[in-house]
Design an enzyme around this catalytic site. Sequence first.
Site, PDB file in Angstrom:
ATOM      1  N   ASP A  59      22.567 -57.455  60.893  1.00  0.00           N
ATOM      2  CA  ASP A  59      23.943 -57.576  60.399  1.00  0.00           C
ATOM      3  C   ASP A  59      24.131 -58.606  59.283  1.00  0.00           C
ATOM      4  O   ASP A  59      25.213 -58.705  58.703  1.00  0.00           O
ATOM      5  CB  ASP A  59      24.900 -57.883  61.566  1.00  0.00           C
ATOM      6  CG  ASP A  59      24.476 -59.108  62.386  1.00  0.00           C
ATOM      7  OD1 ASP A  59      23.915 -60.059  61.801  1.00  0.00           O
ATOM      8  OD2 ASP A  59      24.722 -59.110  63.605  1.00  0.00           O
ATOM      9  N   HIS A  73      13.665 -56.861  62.317  1.00  0.00           N
ATOM     10  CA  HIS A  73      13.860 -55.404  62.313  1.00  0.00           C
ATOM     11  C   HIS A  73      14.503 -54.917  61.017  1.00  0.00           C
ATOM     12  O   HIS A  73      15.205 -53.914  61.005  1.00  0.00           O
ATOM     13  CB  HIS A  73      14.707 -54.992  63.527  1.00  0.00           C
ATOM     14  CG  HIS A  73      13.987 -55.183  64.825  1.00  0.00           C
ATOM     15  ND1 HIS A  73      14.599 -55.593  65.990  1.00  0.00           N
ATOM     16  CD2 HIS A  73      12.672 -55.038  65.147  1.00  0.00           C
ATOM     17  CE1 HIS A  73      13.699 -55.677  66.961  1.00  0.00           C
ATOM     18  NE2 HIS A  73      12.530 -55.357  66.475  1.00  0.00           N
TER      19      HIS A  73
END
Length: 248
Positions: A105, A120
């Site tokens: 995010d 990730h």
Amino acid sequence: MDKIIRQAVEDLAKSKKAIALTGAGISVESNIPPFRGKGGIWEKFDPMEYAHIDAFLKDPVKVWNALLKDMKEIIDNARPNDGHLGLARLEQMGILKTVITQNVDGLHQMAGNTDVIEFHGNFAWHYCMECNNRIKTKDVDLSDIPPRCACGGIYRPECVFFGEMIPPLNLMRSRQVSSTCDLMLVIGTSAIVQPAALMPIIAKQSGAKVIEINPEQTPLTGSVSDYIITSKAGEAINRIMAELQTLL
Ligand code: NAD
Ligand code: ZN
């Protein structure tokens, strides 16, 4: 709990090379749902059906409609919370060196941390699966699903789907900082997704203290973690920061 926080903060204040490993839980107070646990996305979806690379390649329309459209909307509007801001403050104070995050995010960078390993990948960018053209996620046009590049190729996020490799340099650096830190804050991760969940074990085996912040128990609780602070990330970090002020 007060005593545990006090002891944990004493170790944090003494540490020379503290790092943090964060998971979806640190962003819950920024209104981004986690995958597992209460209110998690996996209560609604089967991960293998939606977040596996094979599922995306087989039916990108389905994955875009069920998962990625909402993720874009949520992440486009998310702002850092006290948890992210506290970690940025710890970096400014010279205590925290690196954040390894499983999140995509971008909230650690938005809060001000400058050394963030995105284990990730990220959701800030997309790229075309045909010509590799990159585009900022906020500029991806969702009027047609799946969104397409001018060349006709389908856009996909730069994050890692299940079934894909961890970007090798990120994995290498994560292992390196985990094995050389003297303290690791493990915040809001279920410690189930591998190989990210190995990092606290590497840190512990290398002699680091492990401070875990999670309202629920994880496989690390009671074995790898030296201190367990069972509350929400923002609240726990605020208490840690307040306690730290009394020591410095
Ligand atoms: P997870 O979803 O598996 O687990 C979340 C953990 O956070 C749980 O252990 C839960 O108890 C804890 N938690 C819930 N609310 C919390 C709070 N307020 N404060 C602290 N902890 C809280 O998350 P994970 O271990 O990070 O792993 C799974 C994968 O999910 C990662 O690969 C990540 O890429 C992906 N993911 C990322 C985001 C994001 O970018 N924000 C969101 C959802 C999932
Ligand atoms: Zn293209």
